[in-house]
Design a protein around this motif. Structure first.
Motif, PDB file in Angstrom:
ATOM      1  N   VAL A 188      32.111   4.467  52.190  1.00 31.69           N
ATOM      2  CA  VAL A 188      33.567   4.483  52.357  1.00 31.69           C
ATOM      3  C   VAL A 188      34.167   5.564  51.467  1.00 31.69           C
ATOM      4  CG1 VAL A 188      33.711   2.016  52.916  1.00 31.69           C
ATOM      5  CG2 VAL A 188      34.022   2.763  50.560  1.00 31.69           C
ATOM      6  N   THR A 189      35.320   6.073  51.907  1.00 27.43           N
ATOM      7  CA  THR A 189      36.091   7.039  51.116  1.00 27.43           C
ATOM      8  C   THR A 189      37.530   6.574  51.154  1.00 27.43           C
ATOM      9  OG1 THR A 189      34.626   8.803  51.838  1.00 27.43           O
ATOM     10  CG2 THR A 189      36.723   9.480  50.898  1.00 27.43           C
ATOM     11  N   LYS A 190      38.136   6.424  49.992  1.00 23.97           N
ATOM     12  CA  LYS A 190      39.503   5.877  49.971  1.00 23.97           C
ATOM     13  C   LYS A 190      40.270   6.439  48.779  1.00 23.97           C
ATOM     14  CE  LYS A 190      42.295   2.756  51.714  1.00 23.97           C
ATOM     15  NZ  LYS A 190      42.646   2.741  53.122  1.00 23.97           N
ATOM     16  N   MET A 191      41.530   6.810  49.025  1.00 32.17           N
ATOM     17  CA  MET A 191      42.411   7.233  47.939  1.00 32.17           C
ATOM     18  C   MET A 191      42.896   5.972  47.229  1.00 32.17           C
ATOM     19  SD  MET A 191      43.521  10.113  46.812  1.00 32.17           S
ATOM     20  CE  MET A 191      43.752  11.370  48.045  1.00 32.17           C
ATOM     21  N   THR A 192      42.775   5.940  45.917  1.00 29.28           N
ATOM     22  CA  THR A 192      43.205   4.732  45.212  1.00 29.28           C
ATOM     23  C   THR A 192      44.000   5.077  43.963  1.00 29.28           C
ATOM     24  OG1 THR A 192      42.464   2.615  44.297  1.00 29.28           O
ATOM     25  CG2 THR A 192      41.084   4.493  43.836  1.00 29.28           C
ATOM     26  N   ASP A 193      44.886   4.171  43.591  1.00 30.78           N
ATOM     27  CA  ASP A 193      45.632   4.289  42.345  1.00 30.78           C
ATOM     28  C   ASP A 193      44.629   4.252  41.192  1.00 30.78           C
ATOM     29  OD1 ASP A 193      47.181   3.692  40.020  1.00 30.78           O
ATOM     30  OD2 ASP A 193      48.749   2.857  41.289  1.00 30.78           O
ATOM     31  N   MET A 194      44.756   5.200  40.276  1.00 32.30           N
ATOM     32  CA  MET A 194      43.768   5.281  39.198  1.00 32.30           C
ATOM     33  C   MET A 194      43.785   4.056  38.290  1.00 32.30           C
ATOM     34  SD  MET A 194      44.088   9.285  38.285  1.00 32.30           S
ATOM     35  CE  MET A 194      42.865   9.295  36.993  1.00 32.30           C
ATOM     36  N   GLU A 219      54.943   7.605  37.317  1.00 36.46           N
ATOM     37  CA  GLU A 219      54.426   8.126  38.587  1.00 36.46           C
ATOM     38  C   GLU A 219      53.019   7.613  38.844  1.00 36.46           C
ATOM     39  OE1 GLU A 219      54.539  12.309  38.883  1.00 36.46           O
ATOM     40  OE2 GLU A 219      56.722  12.351  39.031  1.00 36.46           O
ATOM     41  N   PRO A 220      52.780   7.085  40.033  1.00 40.29           N
ATOM     42  CA  PRO A 220      51.402   6.654  40.308  1.00 40.29           C
ATOM     43  C   PRO A 220      50.479   7.862  40.395  1.00 40.29           C
ATOM     44  CG  PRO A 220      52.753   6.436  42.266  1.00 40.29           C
ATOM     45  CD  PRO A 220      53.658   6.900  41.168  1.00 40.29           C
ATOM     46  N   GLN A 221      49.261   7.691  39.961  1.00 45.68           N
ATOM     47  CA  GLN A 221      48.291   8.772  40.066  1.00 45.68           C
ATOM     48  C   GLN A 221      47.143   8.263  40.913  1.00 45.68           C
ATOM     49  OE1 GLN A 221      47.964   9.250  35.715  1.00 45.68           O
ATOM     50  NE2 GLN A 221      48.330  11.396  36.170  1.00 45.68           N
ATOM     51  N   TYR A 222      46.744   9.067  41.857  1.00 43.61           N
ATOM     52  CA  TYR A 222      45.735   8.638  42.822  1.00 43.61           C
ATOM     53  C   TYR A 222      44.503   9.515  42.754  1.00 43.61           C
ATOM     54  CZ  TYR A 222      49.417   5.736  44.653  1.00 43.61           C
ATOM     55  OH  TYR A 222      50.394   4.785  44.772  1.00 43.61           O
ATOM     56  N   LYS A 223      43.396   8.916  43.147  1.00 45.72           N
ATOM     57  CA  LYS A 223      42.150   9.666  43.141  1.00 45.72           C
ATOM     58  C   LYS A 223      41.297   9.191  44.326  1.00 45.72           C
ATOM     59  CE  LYS A 223      38.541  11.109  40.061  1.00 45.72           C
ATOM     60  NZ  LYS A 223      37.559  10.703  39.112  1.00 45.72           N
ATOM     61  N   LEU A 224      40.537  10.116  44.868  1.00 46.17           N
ATOM     62  CA  LEU A 224      39.650   9.759  45.977  1.00 46.17           C
ATOM     63  C   LEU A 224      38.383   9.110  45.421  1.00 46.17           C
ATOM     64  CD1 LEU A 224      39.918  10.244  49.034  1.00 46.17           C
ATOM     65  CD2 LEU A 224      38.421  12.227  48.757  1.00 46.17           C
ATOM     66  N   VAL A 225      38.033   7.963  45.973  1.00 41.30           N
ATOM     67  CA  VAL A 225      36.806   7.272  45.544  1.00 41.30           C
ATOM     68  C   VAL A 225      35.841   7.220  46.724  1.00 41.30           C
ATOM     69  CG1 VAL A 225      35.830   5.070  44.758  1.00 41.30           C
ATOM     70  CG2 VAL A 225      38.006   5.855  43.846  1.00 41.30           C
ATOM     71  N   ARG A 226      34.613   7.655  46.487  1.00 44.34           N
ATOM     72  CA  ARG A 226      33.556   7.553  47.511  1.00 44.34           C
ATOM     73  C   ARG A 226      32.481   6.621  46.977  1.00 44.34           C
ATOM     74  NH1 ARG A 226      34.950  13.367  47.454  1.00 44.34           N
ATOM     75  NH2 ARG A 226      34.550  12.819  45.311  1.00 44.34           N
ATOM     76  N   CYS A 227      32.189   5.589  47.743  1.00 47.75           N
ATOM     77  CA  CYS A 227      31.146   4.651  47.311  1.00 47.75           C
ATOM     78  C   CYS A 227      30.582   3.954  48.550  1.00 47.75           C
ATOM     79  CB  CYS A 227      31.725   3.629  46.331  1.00 47.75           C
ATOM     80  SG  CYS A 227      33.049   2.630  47.007  1.00 47.75           S
ATOM     81  N   ARG A 228      29.666   3.008  48.357  1.00 48.65           N
ATOM     82  CA  ARG A 228      29.171   2.198  49.464  1.00 48.65           C
ATOM     83  C   ARG A 228      29.605   0.756  49.203  1.00 48.65           C
ATOM     84  NH1 ARG A 228      26.176   5.688  48.025  1.00 48.65           N
ATOM     85  NH2 ARG A 228      25.156   4.410  46.469  1.00 48.65           N
ATOM     86  N   ILE A 229      30.185   0.148  50.232  1.00 51.63           N
ATOM     87  CA  ILE A 229      30.587  -1.253  50.105  1.00 51.63           C
ATOM     88  C   ILE A 229      29.840  -2.049  51.165  1.00 51.63           C
ATOM     89  CG2 ILE A 229      32.499  -2.891  50.212  1.00 51.63           C
ATOM     90  CD1 ILE A 229      34.360  -0.674  49.272  1.00 51.63           C
ATOM     91  N   ASN A 230      29.076  -3.023  50.711  1.00 47.44           N
ATOM     92  CA  ASN A 230      28.249  -3.831  51.609  1.00 47.44           C
ATOM     93  C   ASN A 230      27.430  -2.955  52.559  1.00 47.44           C
ATOM     94  OD1 ASN A 230      29.123  -6.162  50.387  1.00 47.44           O
ATOM     95  ND2 ASN A 230      30.861  -6.396  51.766  1.00 47.44           N
ATOM     96  N   GLY A 231      26.867  -1.894  51.997  1.00 49.27           N
ATOM     97  CA  GLY A 231      25.959  -1.027  52.740  1.00 49.27           C
ATOM     98  C   GLY A 231      26.630   0.087  53.530  1.00 49.27           C
ATOM     99  N   LYS A 232      27.977   0.070  53.602  1.00 53.56           N
ATOM    100  CA  LYS A 232      28.662   1.113  54.405  1.00 53.56           C
ATOM    101  C   LYS A 232      29.326   2.136  53.483  1.00 53.56           C
ATOM    102  CE  LYS A 232      29.937  -1.885  58.225  1.00 53.56           C
ATOM    103  NZ  LYS A 232      30.703  -3.086  58.075  1.00 53.56           N
TER     104      LYS A 232
END
Ligand code: FES
Ligand code: FES
Length: 186
Positions: A37-43, A22-35
């Motif tokens: 971002v918040t994105k759910m990603t496969d762990m 089963e894939p497991q996902y987690k929300l990642v909050r970071c800055r990419i090129n100064g912006k």
């Protein structure tokens, strides 16, 4: 006594946890090129896949995918890392920069990008974004290095077209231009 296989998986009991995948996902909050971002990603996703697949930042190249060639290098909190061996979930709260983010607000090339153009330090271009990311970290230090020191600082990057001399010259030129720029601004 030899134990008979009890099922198609061999002599061991099938383990549901292994078989489920089963894939497991987690929300990642970071800055990419100064912006921000918040994105759910496969762990299990690498930062390289995260940046390429979820944000279309295709300057992040996938060469060896085992941390040997440097093609996938990105800056994380100001330091160059191989994004293929860095999990996307570790990017939480981090400041990530790719080559796409090095242009200024008017779309002009950064000092290191312009130096690569001027010194013809690009052949097929596959290794170039990774070299530029690490070189930008070096250039930002506003410090001069000998040719041997630069070779060591860039040793994590492989160029299959073997254009190393032009690349080293481009980094030296960019260092000089950046030092001159900061002195002119004083
Ligand atoms: S693709 Fe990451 S180091 Fe080669
Ligand atoms: S320019 Fe082709 S691999 Fe470096």
């Amino acid at each position: 006594m030899i134990k008979q296989h009890t099922c198609e998986h061999g002599p061991y009991e099938p383990q549901e946890t292994i078989l489920r995948h089963e894939p497991q996902y987690k929300l990642v909050r970071c800055r990419i090129n100064g912006k921000p971002v918040t994105k759910m990603t496969d762990m299990r996703a690498s930062l390289a896949d995260f940046l390429r697949n979820d944000f279309s930042l295709t300057s992040v190249k996938k060469g060896c995918e085992v941390g040997e060639c440097g093609a996938c290098a990105v800056k994380i909190d100001g330091k160059s890392f191989n994004a293929c061996i860095y999990l996307a979930i570790w990017a939480e709260d981090k400041d990530i920069w790719t080559v796409e983010g090095l242009l200024d607000g008017d779309g002009n090339l950064s000092i290191i990008q312009q130096a690569f153009v001027d010194e013809a330090a690009v052949q097929c271009g596959f290794c170039t974004p990774g070299f530029i990311i690490t070189a930008s970290e070096i250039v930002d230090r506003k410090q001069r290095y000998s040719r041997d020191e630069l070779r060591r600082l860039l040793a994590g990057h492989l160029c299959r077209c073997t254009g190393y001399e032009n690349i080293l010259r481009a980094v030296e030129v960019a260092i000089e231009r950046n030092i001159a720029k900061s002195e002119a601004a004083k």
